[in-house]
Design a protein around this motif. Structure first.
Motif, PDB file in Angstrom:
ATOM      1  N   ALA A  25      92.192  30.578  62.796  1.00 24.88           N
ATOM      2  CA  ALA A  25      91.146  30.379  61.790  1.00 24.88           C
ATOM      3  C   ALA A  25      91.646  30.713  60.391  1.00 24.88           C
ATOM      4  CB  ALA A  25      89.927  31.227  62.133  1.00 24.88           C
TER       5      ALA A  25
ATOM      6  N   ASP B 103      92.499  28.344  56.424  1.00 22.44           N
ATOM      7  CA  ASP B 103      91.552  28.675  55.353  1.00 22.44           C
ATOM      8  C   ASP B 103      91.986  28.002  54.051  1.00 22.44           C
ATOM      9  OD1 ASP B 103      89.704  29.731  53.670  1.00 22.44           O
ATOM     10  OD2 ASP B 103      90.263  31.830  53.950  1.00 22.44           O
TER      11      ASP B 103
ATOM     12  N   SER C 123      83.366  25.251  63.248  1.00 16.26           N
ATOM     13  CA  SER C 123      84.099  25.141  61.993  1.00 16.26           C
ATOM     14  C   SER C 123      83.724  23.880  61.231  1.00 16.26           C
ATOM     15  CB  SER C 123      85.607  25.159  62.254  1.00 16.26           C
ATOM     16  OG  SER C 123      86.315  24.984  61.043  1.00 16.26           O
TER      17      SER C 123
ATOM     18  N   ALA D 154      86.302  30.423  56.820  1.00 18.26           N
ATOM     19  CA  ALA D 154      87.423  30.590  57.750  1.00 18.26           C
ATOM     20  C   ALA D 154      87.540  32.045  58.197  1.00 18.26           C
ATOM     21  CB  ALA D 154      88.723  30.129  57.093  1.00 18.26           C
TER      22      ALA D 154
END
Length: 554
Positions: A198, A202, A247, A491
């Protein structure tokens, strides 16, 4: 001072001087990270004296922070719900000593839950109203990766980080340092993989941070494999799936996951051909020689993953490499082209697939039929093996294709124990006694290898309701991935939410609650998510003065 943009940055002393409050939250975050390190390197924080020490330090830090801050930030509703649930679990565990067959174990369970509540509360205050939530997430992920690095080094460079040969033999060669339990280390590695994937994607993160995240995910992937933990691998895959669903930037997430997965897969292929490193470590000189070669490859792969991620970050349109956060709604330059590219790519794949099917349709259907039949047979065999708890468990890399274990027997004992005392249970710590009374195999275990089942068996429906409150509070932090939070990018919120999901799944299949080194990282990440969610009031670092502006960051 309680007004304007400078609210909470200083506190007036009685003598007229000022105490800077900004560093206090940073120090509190560092203290929380230090407690995670302490828990990991004291056999995973399993023993009562270690977890009691962690709780005392957290309580002292919590008291000092409350005394120094002019106002204490009130976290969001889910944060209060989670904290209330952990405190209630501690209280109910302590009360159960009155009917538990092991009152000492019940008292220890109360102390453990109390220590978790203290660390969780300290993390809530350290993050404040979200201003320092990002720092807390970074520190926790750093600790997770550091644990994985130390674990891999203990296997590849045994002279550098020596481990107990007896523990290695007991573990059947599965990697367990420093947690001292292979499945617990597997949970740590799974959380690290999801969180680094994750952070690596970002768009508002610094390129260096994104590159380091990719490198850390590569090492974590190898650590996960060396634990040979099937539940941890499943939890990691589920955590990545949750990230993909939640996401808002799936293309970038899949790209970063592919970079980490590819580098990690090559590292796994390198070590899996060396039984001295995977199945059962042999003599130190042989292990060190094979490990030296594998380490050189791992370093090259981690560096390569970092370099590729850095290049990808540099080429991405509309990103902010300095890590600055936008205010309000902002659509990165070129982001509107992503759906078009996806549609075109999908059409091309569809055409290629149709052409391939037209050329070799019959052979393909035959192979698919054979594959489906083989998969069904494999699943049936795994299910039968799982239910046969009397069979000897697989060893080495065979564990990844076999499901033989004592899990089904431990689950059965937990269910029967709960059925005998469904309301209040047999008392905290009583599962071990029930196991010896009801077991049908000779293995000696203390826990049911499932947090929900063990809670129901020991604390009944009352404890189950309290646990449901805790889990609901933890998982409610997942909405921070979608909403605009205070202090976290989406993120970073995804990193925390994904890791918490991994822990919830893994705790349902193992005794993670008894390992502070595994449970506390998830609780701290949840605290960071809850602190950054809108809904809290007040704050020692000026939430009212900046609440609206901070809530607009993403």
């Amino acid at each position: 001072m309680h007004g304007g943009r400078g609210e909470g940055r200083t506190r007036t002393r009685r003598g007229g001087g000022r105490v800077p409050l900004e560093p206090l939250h940073v120090l509190a975050c560092v203290l929380v990270a230090g407690l995670l390190v302490l828990a990991a390197w004291t056999s995973g924080g399993y023993f009562p004296t270690d977890v009691a020490l962690i709780g005392v330090v957290a309580l002292v830090g919590l008291a000092l922070l409350v005394l120094v801050l002019p106002r204490v930030a009130v976290p969001s509703g889910p944060g209060l719900l989670t904290l209330t649930g952990i405190v209630a679990l501690a209280a109910w565990s302590g009360l159960s000593a009155a009917w538990s067959p092991d009152p000492v174990a019940a008292t220890q369970a109360m102390i453990r839950a109390g220590a978790y509540a203290a660390v969780f509360a300290l993390a809530l205050l350290a993050a404040g109203t979200g201003r320092h939530a990002a720092l807390l997430v970074r520190l926790v992920v750093l600790v997770l990766v550091a644990i994985c690095v130390a674990a891999v080094l203990s296997r590849l460079r045994p002279f550098l980080i020596p481990t107990d040969p007896g523990l290695v033999s007991f573990a059947g060669g599965r990697l367990s340092y420093p947690i001292s339990y292979w499945n617990g280390l597997g949970a740590i590695a799974a959380m690290a993989i999801v969180a680094t994937a994750a952070l690596a994607c970002d768009p508002q993160g610094r390129r260096v941070e994104r590159a380091l995240a990719a490198a850390g995910g590569t090492v974590a992937t190898l650590a996960l494999y060396l634990t040979l933990s099937r539940a941890s691998i499943a939890a990691a895959l589920l955590g990545l799936l949750v990230l993909a669903v939640l996401s808002p930037r799936r293309v970038r997430l899949l790209g970063s996951a592919a970079i980490i997965g590819a580098a990690g897969a090559v590292a796994v292929l390198v070590v899996r051909g060396s039984p001295e490193l995977v199945d059962m470590p042999g003599a130190l000189d042989v292990q060190s020689r094979e490990g030296g070669r594998a380490l050189a490859v791992l370093v090259a792969l981690a560096a390569g993953a970092a370099a590729v991620q850095w290049v990808v970050a540099a080429l991405e349109p509309g990103t902010r490499p300095t890590g600055s956060r936008s205010r309000g709604r902002h659509v990165p330059v070129g982001a509107q082209r992503v759906p078009v590219v996806g549609i075109v790519a999908g059409l091309v794949l569809a055409l290629v697939g149709a052409a391939g099917y037209a050329a070799a349709g019959e052979r393909l259907e035959g192979r698919v039929a054979d594959g489906v039949f083989g998969a069904r047979s494999f699943v049936d065999r795994q299910y039968d093996e799982f239910l046969d708890s009397s069979a000897a468990p697989a060893r080495g890399q065979e564990r990844l294709s076999e499901s033989r274990s004592s899990r089904s027997e431990s689950f059965r004992v937990a269910r029967e124990t709960f059925a005998d005392a469904p309301l209040v249970g047999v008392g905290a710590g009583g599962y071990r006694v029930a196991w010896f009374e009801r077991r049908e195999i000779t293995e000696s275990i203390r826990n049911a290898h499932s947090l929900p089942l063990e809670t129901l068996a020991e604390l009944g429906l009352v404890g189950g309701a309290i646990l449901a409150m805790i889990l609901a509070g933890l998982l409610s932090g997942l909405r921070s991935v979608r909403v605009r939070t205070r202090g976290l990018t989406r993120a970073q919120a995804a990193a925390g939410g994904g890791a918490v999901t991994v822990w919830v799944v893994h705790a349902a299949l193992d005794w993670d609650w008894q390992l502070a080194g595994v449970t506390l990282p998830a609780l701290v990440l949840a605290a960071a998510l809850h602190s950054s969610l809108p809904g809290g009031r007040g704050g020692g670092e000026g939430s009212r003065g900046r609440g609206r502006g901070a809530a607009a960051t993403s």
